[in-house]
Each structure stands twice: as C-alpha cells, then as structure tokens.
Design an enzyme around this catalytic site. Structure first.
Site, PDB file in Angstrom:
ATOM      1  N   HIS A 197       0.682  -1.242   0.054  1.00 37.27           N
ATOM      2  CA  HIS A 197       0.018  -0.275   0.050  1.00 37.27           C
ATOM      3  C   HIS A 197       0.896   1.215   0.061  1.00 37.27           C
ATOM      4  O   HIS A 197       0.333   2.188  -0.430  1.00 37.27           O
ATOM      5  CB  HIS A 197      -0.875  -0.019   1.173  1.00 37.27           C
ATOM      6  CG  HIS A 197      -1.838  -0.960   1.271  1.00 37.27           C
ATOM      7  ND1 HIS A 197      -1.998  -2.259   1.549  1.00 37.27           N
ATOM      8  CD2 HIS A 197      -3.320  -0.777   0.675  1.00 37.27           C
ATOM      9  CE1 HIS A 197      -2.884  -3.139   1.533  1.00 37.27           C
ATOM     10  NE2 HIS A 197      -3.942  -2.168   1.060  1.00 37.27           N
ATOM     11  N   ASP A 268      -4.252  -6.331  -7.991  1.00 43.25           N
ATOM     12  CA  ASP A 268      -4.484  -5.655  -6.770  1.00 43.25           C
ATOM     13  C   ASP A 268      -4.783  -3.755  -6.949  1.00 43.25           C
ATOM     14  O   ASP A 268      -4.753  -3.330  -8.198  1.00 43.25           O
ATOM     15  CB  ASP A 268      -3.165  -5.590  -5.777  1.00 43.25           C
ATOM     16  CG  ASP A 268      -3.700  -5.664  -4.307  1.00 43.25           C
ATOM     17  OD1 ASP A 268      -4.824  -5.214  -4.081  1.00 43.25           O
ATOM     18  OD2 ASP A 268      -2.844  -5.942  -3.509  1.00 43.25           O
TER      19      ASP A 268
END
Length: 521
Positions: A197, A268
């Site tokens: 992230h 993702d």
C-alpha cells in the site's frame, strides 16, 4: 454459438474495454460517480469498499441499483460486484447483521477443513443475498516473516500445507455456493517486510523458493476462478523490478503459462503506492493489460480521474499497442465467467431482499465452533477459577481494551472483577500497569492485527516475573509472534477480535467451554 460468444460479438470497443474495469465505490447509496462508471464508461464491475457497506439491506439496495444501471444504460451485461469479505460478510458491515468469522490465522489454528469450508459457504450465502457475487478472498499468502507489516492475521499461518488446505477449503465453500473466489496476492506477500500500500516490496528469491513456499498452485488445482496479482517485484523472475501486477513475465509467463491458470487475473488496487510511486493509474492500466491482467481494480476519487484510465486503454487498443486479440482474450474470459455464475442478460435473475438470509443462529454457531477450536492456551494458561486465592473473593483487576467490549461484558457478568481499567489501545498498557498495586491479581486483554510493540508487552512480563506469587493472566486477541515477549505470562491466544473469538475466550477463561470442543495447548 454460446451465450458468452454472442455477448462478446455484440459489444462495441468501448464496451469491451469497460468490461476490464472494476471501479471502487465509496458511498452507501447509488451516486452520480457510480452511475457514470457503469452507464458511460460501461464498467464490467464495481468494488464495494468499507464506505459502501453499512448493513445487508442497504448493500442489497446499492447492488440492485448498480445492476439496473448496467442493464438499462451500461453495457447491457450484469456486473461483477466485488468486496473484501475476508472474514465473512459481517467483517466489513458497519452496523452488522451478518456473520463475522474469525480471521484466517484463527481458522488455520483451528485446523478444521470442514469448518473452513462452512465459513466459505455461509459467506457466499450472505454475500449473494446482498448482491455481492465476487469475493476478493481468501488470502493464501504464507506469513513466514514475523516482520510482515500487512498480511498478519489475514494469513492462515506459516505452514505451506496448512495454508493450502485451509485456503482451498474456503475457496470450495465460496464457489460451490455461487460466489467467485480470489486467491491472493500472487506471487506471495507473506515473506515481505514492506506494505505494498505504501511502497514496492521486493522478493529476493528464485523460482524454486516461490514454488516451494507459496500455495497458489494448490488453489489453481482446486479450481479457483480468480487470482489477484500483487504489487510485488521478484528480480529473479523479472529483472526490470516491475511489480508482478504490471509484469508480463510474472502475470503471463508464470501465472498463466507456467502454472496453467485459465481463470480471471485481477490486479490488486492500482492506486497503491507499489504502483503509483512510479506510474500513473492510467499508465498502470495499459501496462497491466499488456502483462496479461483481465480485471483492472481502479480507484478513481472523481469522475474526472476515471475517464483517463479508460481512455488510455482505448488509445492503446486503437494504436495496436494492445492487440485486439489480447483485449478479446480477456473479455472472453470475463464473459465466460459471467456465464458460469448466471451474470449474462439471458440468465441473470435479481433477487428481492430476504432478511431471513441473515442473522441465522446456525450460521453464527459455525463461527463460534471455529473460535472455540482456535483458542490456544500457552505458558500454562488455565481458567481463572484455578488460580487461588484471587478467584475465591472475586478479586481480579481487569485491564481491557475498549474494542473488546463483548469479552469484557462476559467477564464482568461472572462477578470476578474487583477493579477495572479500560484502554483505548494496547499501547496504554504500561501506564495502566502503573496504577495497579503489585499484589493485585491481574487479568489483561489486548488486541492488534499485526505484531505489538515489544516493550509494551515486556512491561506486562516484567510484572509477572517480579511477583510469581501474584497471578497475571493475558487473553491475547492478536499475533502469536507476540508471545515471545511474555514468556512468564500464562496466556490464551485468540489471534483476532471477531465477536465469536471474544465469546470463546470468555468461555475458556471462565471454565464454561464445551468439553468436546476443548483444544489442548
């Protein structure tokens, strides 16, 4: 000619490109943004993030409205509606109303294949009743790095075979009951010390190591219908240091060709720093398609941000940078999967909201059985009644986190708490310990979904070591790695704070658990 081929032939170029996109949705009601993504950009899917999930009836209204727009003014093809229901449908609903299962680490600790399957079955039933047909779960990464900052209790554990066994059971539970499962995060996010992230993890391993430690092959052999590719670089397999999600060598060369995966490849989230530190989302969308992805998980905060992403892929197809054959291959896989799950116009049947699908006692009982099996005593833990003299006069001092309210309620109801301190987070434990006299028997409950700060836990261990004649008991709703910092503290390890785990912990602590479901530690 079958239905999906007919659908492919009917689509315009813009509609084909739209099928590749799944956009994040952030609101609880149908919005202009969602209507534009579906109606104008012809999106093939919408992802419901936590801001979209309040309660089952609200989610059903939202997904029904989205499907209506897709059929009436979008591509004319039902949507993939996806969510991250990694611990049951209830794990993300703000107002509850559905089952919140223990996270995967607890499922792995329970070690019961049938219960793992049942958790998938119940999740599928509840998800479909809300209109969610595609689950970005399960995580099949092996958490073999104690310093991993992101996977933690989302993993079934450290053992390849246990992760494979539990992961495939959950996959079958989902897909046998009508919901698409997703094995993630290929090639494996378990042995990293960086969160994708926020940055790009780099795995310094060769192909042999990856095959030995990451159980995606087993998930593929079990028939998983989707694999999510992570933003993880593997220089030994792609020296360019591209994240696997944008790497042809990883996505097509390894996943599609070497492992033989024929289902849907999903990226993702493309807004994660593992991608955007080097590329715009629009650039990443083109690169991911060229690499072999079928579904682009795109996070546009506004309508204006979304348009360039779709336009970039359109330009790449029109220019020949993305061959039409490459586009049709992905759209064909998407439409075949939609046909398999009744998501073509000829087969789609919207379901009215059915409150009877939720809050079913037999479903909650499965979560509790899992929780009871997962509870792991360590360091000589035993029920409070076996500690003398504290239990005799109800003399325990209780330090507990506010997030563990169900556990605290059950402990209080037993009448064994003399004094109580409530923590806003586990980090307040050392300060709370300073307010407890050295001769007070002490019960502590804390929680965190990653490893805790070692010094915080050592403060508790030092207290237990200093006065071995005064009971100190820990009920730990967190990582098993934390136990190395409290070797002198008898503890009950739960791995996660799901409501069922809090109930199972109270049962075990108070000596009320069912005898046939006890687990020796």
């Amino acid at each position: 000619m079958n239905d999906w081929t007919n659908a492919l032939n009917r689509l315009t170029l813009e509609e084909k490109v739209g099928q590749l996109f799944t956009f994040y949705n952030t609101g609880t009601a149908m919005s202009e943004f969602a209507a534009t993504m579906i109606g104008e950009l012809k999106a093939g899917g919408m992802f419901l993030d936590m801001g979209s999930l309040s309660d089952p009836e609200q989610v059903h209204r939202l997904t029904s409205a989205m499907q209506d727009v897709s059929l009436r003014s979008g591509s004319g093809i039902p949507l993939f509606v996806s969510a991250d229901f990694v611990a049951g449908t209830g794990c993300k609903l703000k107002r509850g109303g559905a089952v919140h299962f223990p996270k995967n680490k607890a499922v792995g600790a329970a070690g019961d294949v049938s219960l793992a399957y049942e958790s998938g079955r119940v999740t599928a039933i509840e998800s479909l009743a809300m209109g969610v047909n595609f689950n970005y779960s399960p995580v099949v990464d092996i958490n073999n790095n104690p310093l991993n900052p992101v996977i933690g209790t989302h993993s079934f554990g450290e053992d390849r075979d246990r992760v494979s066994e539990m992961g495939t059971a959950v996959i079958r539970g989902y897909q046998d009951h009508g919901m698409i499962a997703t094995a993630k995060h290929f090639p494996g996010h378990g042995d990293t010390s960086v969160d994708s992230h926020f940055d790009l993890p780099v795995l310094p391993f060769d192909a042999e190591r990856l095959d030995r430690f990451e159980p995606f092959r087993r998930a593929i052999e079990a028939g998983v219908d989707a694999v999510m590719v992570g933003h993880i670089a593997v220089p030994s397999l792609d020296p360019s240091l591209l994240p696997a999600s944008l790497s042809y060598a990883m996505t097509t060369g390894i996943l599609r060709e070497r492992l033989g995966f024929q289902g849907l490849i999903v990226t993702d989230g493309l807004s994660m720093k593992g991608v955007t530190a080097r590329f715009t989302q629009a650039e990443a969308c083109v690169m991911a398609v060229k690499a072999g992805a079928d579904i682009l998980l795109a996070h546009a905060r506004t309508i204006e941000e979304a348009g360039p992403m779709a336009e970039a892929v359109l330009r790449a197809v029109r220019s020949g940078e993305i061959p039409m054959e490459r586009l049709d291959a992905s759209v064909g896989r998407i439409l075949r999967m939609k046909a398999k799950y009744g998501l073509l116009p000829e087969t789609y049947r919207p379901l009215p909201y059915d409150p009877e699908a939720f809050d079913r006692p037999e479903h909650a009982a499965i979560a509790l059985r899992l929780a009871r099996a997962a509870a792991s005593p360590v360091n000589g833990f035993r029920p409070l009644a076996e500690w003398k003299p504290a239990a005799a006069d109800g003399g325990w001092t209780f330090i507990g986190e506010r997030q563990l309210d169900r556990f605290a309620e059950l402990v209080r109801s037993a009448g064994i708490v003399k004094r109580e301190h409530t923590l806003e987070s586990y980090e307040g434990l050392p300060t709370a310990l300073e307010r407890v006299a050295p001769d007070e028997p002490l019960l502590v409950s804390v929680t965190h979904n990653k490893r805790m700060d070692a010094e915080t836990l050592r403060a508790l261990d030092k207290r237990a070591e200093a006065r071995p004649d005064v009971p100190v008991v820990l009920v730990h709703f967190g990582s098993h790695y934390d136990m190395e910092h409290v070797p002198h503290v008898p503890a009950l390890l739960l791995y996660d704070r799901a409501p069922a785990l809090q109930e199972a912990a109270a049962e075990r602590l108070l000596g009320r658990e069912q005898a046939d479901e006890r687990k020796d530690g």
